[in-house]
Design an enzyme around this catalytic site. Structure first.
Site, PDB file in Angstrom:
ATOM      1  N   HIS A   1       0.935  -1.196  -0.015  1.00 43.28           N
ATOM      2  CA  HIS A   1      -0.199   0.095   0.160  1.00 43.28           C
ATOM      3  C   HIS A   1       0.704   1.101   0.014  1.00 43.28           C
ATOM      4  O   HIS A   1       0.409   2.550  -0.457  1.00 43.28           O
ATOM      5  CB  HIS A   1      -0.969  -0.027   1.336  1.00 43.28           C
ATOM      6  CG  HIS A   1      -2.148  -0.825   1.068  1.00 43.28           C
ATOM      7  ND1 HIS A   1      -3.486  -0.834   1.406  1.00 43.28           N
ATOM      8  CD2 HIS A   1      -2.355  -2.063   0.449  1.00 43.28           C
ATOM      9  CE1 HIS A   1      -4.445  -1.549   1.090  1.00 43.28           C
ATOM     10  NE2 HIS A   1      -3.503  -2.508   0.339  1.00 43.28           N
TER      11      HIS A   1
ATOM     12  N   TRP B   1      -7.985 -16.183   2.088  1.00 47.70           N
ATOM     13  CA  TRP B   1      -8.156 -16.671   0.738  1.00 47.70           C
ATOM     14  C   TRP B   1      -7.749 -18.319   0.789  1.00 47.70           C
ATOM     15  O   TRP B   1      -8.049 -18.898  -0.241  1.00 47.70           O
ATOM     16  CB  TRP B   1      -7.282 -15.935   0.027  1.00 47.70           C
ATOM     17  CG  TRP B   1      -7.888 -14.453  -0.369  1.00 47.70           C
ATOM     18  CD1 TRP B   1      -8.547 -14.193  -1.343  1.00 47.70           C
ATOM     19  CD2 TRP B   1      -7.482 -13.288   0.575  1.00 47.70           C
ATOM     20  NE1 TRP B   1      -8.719 -12.694  -1.382  1.00 47.70           N
ATOM     21  CE2 TRP B   1      -8.036 -12.238  -0.319  1.00 47.70           C
ATOM     22  CE3 TRP B   1      -6.544 -13.024   1.404  1.00 47.70           C
ATOM     23  CZ2 TRP B   1      -7.878 -10.891  -0.104  1.00 47.70           C
ATOM     24  CZ3 TRP B   1      -6.587 -11.776   1.863  1.00 47.70           C
ATOM     25  CH2 TRP B   1      -7.324 -10.888   1.245  1.00 47.70           C
TER      26      TRP B   1
END
Length: 358
Positions: free
Chosen positions: A116, A255
């Site tokens: 990020h 995930w």
């Protein structure tokens, strides 16, 4: 206990990385969430005042002055690869010691911090990227996409205090490199030379991917950084790590079955598992039909719905080595976006030795 469990999972992953089969795994424990303040201001020292100096061929020079009457001459410290390896080792040691975070590791959130910090780059304006570490300040620290990253910044603050010569910018990226390698991912070459900026360098909100969007959005966000379809898919493989939190992104769950070990399982699950909408009160997300313990975001499913993205997903699902090679190359590029490196350093990157190879 978490450390031992994580070591067992990594050993098992090494042995079975090329023999994946989708089946119910041991239930992943979800740790209690912790809340963190932003990192404290760096402590000043009565003995030394550190100043970032001029960039040099291998990184940056750091000037320091003694406060005694007999020490009037400025000295310059040019950190070597060995100095950065010490920082790497310190981060790795903290990853092993501090196992009271999600699934027993801060590794995934360190990767997210580096990602990020870098993913705000805009090739048209030359703004954003990993130079600056402006997420230390509001409003960037308060952007919705950065929710929860105070945990990663706080985790690294003691490292910064132990090695005050390294910039936050270089430290965050080195932490991302360390986390990927310590979680059994590929080697990521590293080049220092980032400088820190003040609040005036904060980037506007909306430059990072929105998980609720699909292929057009992905191409817009990643294209702004200069990435093509293959690179978008390779970078998405980082979703093999970590989990989503309802108090951050609003989504929930991991995930993959091994969220602290980097493999191509993310791609294999996308291709081989059946995904259905999750019935809950949160934002729209998918769950695996087999166990209902995993999740995919709309932006993940877009990779197998798009005819140009899908062949790359299928390639990486079949070939972990190909994924690691492409992932390493594109993460290297991501982590260097927006950095005004000194001329002549293009081929002067370092590869650090993971602790599991010692």
């Amino acid at each position: 206990m978490a450390s031992a469990t994580r070591q067992f999972a990594r050993a098992a992953t090494r042995a079975t990385r090329n023999g994946f089969a989708i089946a119910p795994r041991q239930v992943i424990r979800q740790q209690g969430r912790r809340y963190y303040s932003s990192e404290p201001a760096q402590k000043s020292s009565s003995a030394w005042i550190w100043l970032t100096g001029a960039a040099v061929a291998g990184g940056a020079g750091y000037y320091f002055y003694g406060n005694s009457a007999s020490s009037a001459t400025a000295k310059v410290f040019n950190p070597s690869k060995e100095d950065y390896q010490k920082v790497y080792n310190e981060i790795a040691a903290r990853l092993e010691e501090k196992d009271d975070y999600d699934d027993g590791s801060y590794g995934p959130v360190l990767v997210r911090l580096a990602w990020h910090a870098s993913g705000t780059y805009d090739k048209e304006t030359g703004t954003g990227g990993s130079n600056g570490a402006t997420m230390r300040f509001a409003p960037e620290s308060d952007h919705g996409a950065n929710a929860g990253l105070a945990a990663a910044r706080d985790f690294l603050q003691p490292v910064k205090e132990k090695f005050p010569w390294i910039t936050y910018s270089d430290l965050w990226i080195l932490a991302g490199v360390c986390a990927i390698q310590e979680m059994l991912g590929p080697a990521i070459p590293y080049r220092p030379g980032r400088s820190d900026r003040d609040v005036s360098g904060c980037t506007p909100d909306g430059r990072l991917p929105d998980a609720s969007k699909r292929q057009d959005h992905l191409r817009g966000i990643f294209g702004r950084m200069g990435f093509n379809d293959q690179e978008i898919v390779a970078l998405s493989g980082a979703h093999a790590l970590g989990r989503c939190h309802t108090d951050r992104s609003g989504y929930s769950g991991p995930w993959t079955f091994s969220p602290t070990v980097l493999t191509n399982d993310y791609f294999r699950l996308l291709v081989e598992e059946k995904w259905q909408w999750k019935k809950w009160n949160g934002p729209a997300q998918y769950e695996d039909k087999s166990t209902k313990s995993l999740m995919m975001l709309p932006s993940d499913i877009a990779l197998i719905e798009d005819k140009k993205f899908k062949p790359w997903v299928e390639k990486y699902a079949k070939d972990n080595d190909a994924f690691f090679k492409d992932f390493s190359n594109v993460v290297l590029r991501l982590f260097e976006l927006g950095v005004p490196f000194a001329q002549g350093t293009e081929n002067q990157r370092w590869t650090f030795k993971p602790t599991h190879q010692e």
